[in-house]
Design a protein around this motif. Structure first.
Motif, PDB file in Angstrom:
ATOM      1  N   GLN A   1      29.875  25.819  41.698  1.00 57.71           N
ATOM      2  CA  GLN A   1      30.636  26.745  40.962  1.00 57.71           C
ATOM      3  C   GLN A   1      30.988  27.818  41.645  1.00 57.71           C
ATOM      4  O   GLN A   1      30.163  28.567  42.182  1.00 57.71           O
ATOM      5  CB  GLN A   1      29.832  26.826  39.748  1.00 57.71           C
ATOM      6  CG  GLN A   1      30.667  27.412  38.676  1.00 57.71           C
ATOM      7  CD  GLN A   1      31.620  26.246  37.773  1.00 57.71           C
ATOM      8  OE1 GLN A   1      31.644  24.941  38.130  1.00 57.71           O
ATOM      9  NE2 GLN A   1      32.598  26.607  37.016  1.00 57.71           N
ATOM     10  N   VAL A   2      32.527  28.149  41.587  1.00 56.49           N
ATOM     11  CA  VAL A   2      32.802  29.279  42.002  1.00 56.49           C
ATOM     12  C   VAL A   2      33.511  30.151  40.920  1.00 56.49           C
ATOM     13  O   VAL A   2      34.419  29.408  40.202  1.00 56.49           O
ATOM     14  CB  VAL A   2      33.884  28.808  43.148  1.00 56.49           C
ATOM     15  CG1 VAL A   2      34.430  30.446  43.549  1.00 56.49           C
ATOM     16  CG2 VAL A   2      33.017  28.260  44.317  1.00 56.49           C
ATOM     17  N   GLN A   3      33.216  31.240  40.974  1.00 56.00           N
ATOM     18  CA  GLN A   3      34.158  32.188  39.602  1.00 56.00           C
ATOM     19  C   GLN A   3      34.831  33.018  40.854  1.00 56.00           C
ATOM     20  O   GLN A   3      34.477  33.698  41.563  1.00 56.00           O
ATOM     21  CB  GLN A   3      33.069  33.030  39.203  1.00 56.00           C
ATOM     22  CG  GLN A   3      32.311  32.034  38.096  1.00 56.00           C
ATOM     23  CD  GLN A   3      31.401  32.790  36.938  1.00 56.00           C
ATOM     24  OE1 GLN A   3      30.793  33.998  37.284  1.00 56.00           O
ATOM     25  NE2 GLN A   3      31.407  32.392  35.687  1.00 56.00           N
ATOM     26  N   LEU A   4      36.185  33.276  40.092  1.00 53.86           N
ATOM     27  CA  LEU A   4      37.233  34.191  40.904  1.00 53.86           C
ATOM     28  C   LEU A   4      37.837  35.200  39.827  1.00 53.86           C
ATOM     29  O   LEU A   4      38.165  34.957  38.715  1.00 53.86           O
ATOM     30  CB  LEU A   4      38.266  33.170  41.413  1.00 53.86           C
ATOM     31  CG  LEU A   4      37.982  32.135  42.391  1.00 53.86           C
ATOM     32  CD1 LEU A   4      39.108  31.239  42.416  1.00 53.86           C
ATOM     33  CD2 LEU A   4      37.413  32.509  43.665  1.00 53.86           C
ATOM     34  N   VAL A   5      37.764  36.362  40.474  1.00 54.68           N
ATOM     35  CA  VAL A   5      38.260  37.708  39.774  1.00 54.68           C
ATOM     36  C   VAL A   5      39.308  38.305  40.522  1.00 54.68           C
ATOM     37  O   VAL A   5      38.885  38.888  41.773  1.00 54.68           O
ATOM     38  CB  VAL A   5      36.877  38.476  39.415  1.00 54.68           C
ATOM     39  CG1 VAL A   5      37.449  39.738  38.722  1.00 54.68           C
ATOM     40  CG2 VAL A   5      35.852  37.584  38.597  1.00 54.68           C
ATOM     41  N   GLU A   6      40.482  38.456  39.958  1.00 60.08           N
ATOM     42  CA  GLU A   6      41.771  38.993  40.718  1.00 60.08           C
ATOM     43  C   GLU A   6      41.585  40.508  40.272  1.00 60.08           C
ATOM     44  O   GLU A   6      41.212  40.932  39.027  1.00 60.08           O
ATOM     45  CB  GLU A   6      42.915  38.359  40.278  1.00 60.08           C
ATOM     46  CG  GLU A   6      43.149  36.869  40.711  1.00 60.08           C
ATOM     47  CD  GLU A   6      42.668  35.829  39.512  1.00 60.08           C
ATOM     48  OE1 GLU A   6      43.227  34.911  39.351  1.00 60.08           O
ATOM     49  OE2 GLU A   6      41.936  36.236  38.558  1.00 60.08           O
ATOM     50  N   SER A   7      42.231  41.318  41.071  1.00 60.78           N
ATOM     51  CA  SER A   7      42.284  42.677  40.706  1.00 60.78           C
ATOM     52  C   SER A   7      43.454  43.007  41.779  1.00 60.78           C
ATOM     53  O   SER A   7      43.967  42.667  42.629  1.00 60.78           O
ATOM     54  CB  SER A   7      40.981  43.511  40.846  1.00 60.78           C
ATOM     55  OG  SER A   7      40.599  43.340  42.415  1.00 60.78           O
ATOM     56  N   GLY A   8      44.045  44.466  41.402  1.00 61.42           N
ATOM     57  CA  GLY A   8      45.090  45.128  42.032  1.00 61.42           C
ATOM     58  C   GLY A   8      46.376  44.889  41.460  1.00 61.42           C
ATOM     59  O   GLY A   8      47.391  45.477  42.149  1.00 61.42           O
ATOM     60  N   GLY A   9      46.547  44.087  40.329  1.00 60.27           N
ATOM     61  CA  GLY A   9      48.037  43.977  39.799  1.00 60.27           C
ATOM     62  C   GLY A   9      48.591  45.331  39.495  1.00 60.27           C
ATOM     63  O   GLY A   9      47.539  46.474  39.329  1.00 60.27           O
ATOM     64  N   GLY A  10      49.745  45.532  38.711  1.00 65.30           N
ATOM     65  CA  GLY A  10      50.028  46.838  38.226  1.00 65.30           C
ATOM     66  C   GLY A  10      51.586  46.970  38.178  1.00 65.30           C
ATOM     67  O   GLY A  10      52.353  45.700  38.408  1.00 65.30           O
ATOM     68  N   LEU A  11      52.137  48.059  37.885  1.00 64.18           N
ATOM     69  CA  LEU A  11      53.605  48.143  37.876  1.00 64.18           C
ATOM     70  C   LEU A  11      53.926  49.095  39.097  1.00 64.18           C
ATOM     71  O   LEU A  11      53.457  49.818  39.292  1.00 64.18           O
ATOM     72  CB  LEU A  11      53.843  48.911  36.663  1.00 64.18           C
ATOM     73  CG  LEU A  11      55.339  49.488  36.188  1.00 64.18           C
ATOM     74  CD1 LEU A  11      56.227  48.307  36.072  1.00 64.18           C
ATOM     75  CD2 LEU A  11      55.428  50.458  35.286  1.00 64.18           C
ATOM     76  N   VAL A  12      54.846  48.581  39.679  1.00 66.81           N
ATOM     77  CA  VAL A  12      55.616  49.204  40.857  1.00 66.81           C
ATOM     78  C   VAL A  12      57.176  48.916  40.852  1.00 66.81           C
ATOM     79  O   VAL A  12      57.667  48.097  40.281  1.00 66.81           O
ATOM     80  CB  VAL A  12      54.942  48.401  42.194  1.00 66.81           C
ATOM     81  CG1 VAL A  12      55.382  46.908  42.092  1.00 66.81           C
ATOM     82  CG2 VAL A  12      55.387  49.187  43.548  1.00 66.81           C
ATOM     83  N   GLN A  13      57.760  49.734  41.544  1.00 68.38           N
ATOM     84  CA  GLN A  13      59.286  50.111  41.545  1.00 68.38           C
ATOM     85  C   GLN A  13      59.648  48.880  42.708  1.00 68.38           C
ATOM     86  O   GLN A  13      58.704  48.462  43.693  1.00 68.38           O
ATOM     87  CB  GLN A  13      59.617  51.161  42.043  1.00 68.38           C
ATOM     88  CG  GLN A  13      59.968  52.110  40.777  1.00 68.38           C
ATOM     89  CD  GLN A  13      60.452  53.449  41.132  1.00 68.38           C
ATOM     90  OE1 GLN A  13      60.715  53.739  42.232  1.00 68.38           O
ATOM     91  NE2 GLN A  13      60.977  54.186  40.257  1.00 68.38           N
ATOM     92  N   ALA A  14      60.616  48.414  42.532  1.00 67.65           N
ATOM     93  CA  ALA A  14      61.344  47.271  43.576  1.00 67.65           C
ATOM     94  C   ALA A  14      61.313  47.996  45.032  1.00 67.65           C
ATOM     95  O   ALA A  14      61.542  49.309  45.006  1.00 67.65           O
ATOM     96  CB  ALA A  14      62.866  47.091  43.219  1.00 67.65           C
ATOM     97  N   GLY A  15      60.980  47.219  45.947  1.00 70.12           N
ATOM     98  CA  GLY A  15      60.931  47.824  47.372  1.00 70.12           C
ATOM     99  C   GLY A  15      59.412  48.300  47.657  1.00 70.12           C
ATOM    100  O   GLY A  15      59.073  48.498  48.887  1.00 70.12           O
ATOM    101  N   GLY A  16      58.388  48.470  46.676  1.00 73.61           N
ATOM    102  CA  GLY A  16      57.443  48.733  46.732  1.00 73.61           C
ATOM    103  C   GLY A  16      56.316  47.620  47.185  1.00 73.61           C
ATOM    104  O   GLY A  16      56.786  46.681  47.542  1.00 73.61           O
ATOM    105  N   SER A  17      54.916  48.193  47.141  1.00 69.95           N
ATOM    106  CA  SER A  17      53.806  47.366  47.905  1.00 69.95           C
ATOM    107  C   SER A  17      52.984  47.252  46.793  1.00 69.95           C
ATOM    108  O   SER A  17      52.529  48.254  46.202  1.00 69.95           O
ATOM    109  CB  SER A  17      53.469  47.800  49.204  1.00 69.95           C
ATOM    110  OG  SER A  17      54.617  47.709  50.057  1.00 69.95           O
TER     111      SER A  17
END
Length: 125
Positions: A1-17
């Motif tokens: 069994q593998v559990q996966l947890v994502e992070s790092g999302g958010g709001l950014v302006q076009a052209g951003g990273s």
């Protein structure tokens, strides 16, 4: 069994990273190919990028090629998605997924055994 947890999302302006991370539990992370998928409102989930278990092979959807980079650190049980030159059409919930024993069709969702809960990425114009 593998559990996966994502992070790092958010709001950014076009052209951003943004840089997404996906942390995996378990001692067999290095044996799994890893993929990133996304689902925009009202649309089906689609393939974004994938990386082989060793990190030696990477695959991208045409829509993100040249802008996104997938990488992995097996010592940290983590896969990353570096997203540059973001566009409003990149807005979606991003999911990471793990697949064992695949050697082709890395874009096929049916190949993946475990999925994270997703992280929201919103790109404003």
């Amino acid at each position: 069994q593998v559990q996966l947890v994502e992070s790092g999302g958010g709001l950014v302006q076009a052209g951003g990273s943004l840089r997404l991370s996906c942390a995996a539990s378990g001692r067999t992370f290095s044996s799994y190919a890893m993929g990133w998928f996304r689902q925009a409102p009202g649309k089906e989930r689609e393939f974004v990028a994938a990386i082989s278990w060793s990190g030696g092979y990477t695959y991208y959807a045409n829509s993100v090629k040249g802008r996104f980079t997938i990488s992995r650190d097996n010592a940290k049980n983590t896969v990353y998605l570096q997203m540059n030159s973001l566009k409003p059409e990149d807005t979606a919930v991003y999911y990471c997924a793990a697949a064992r024993g695949i050697y082709s069709d890395y874009a096929g969702q049916y190949q993946y055994d475990f999925w994270g809960q997703g992280t929201q990425v919103t790109v404003s114009s």
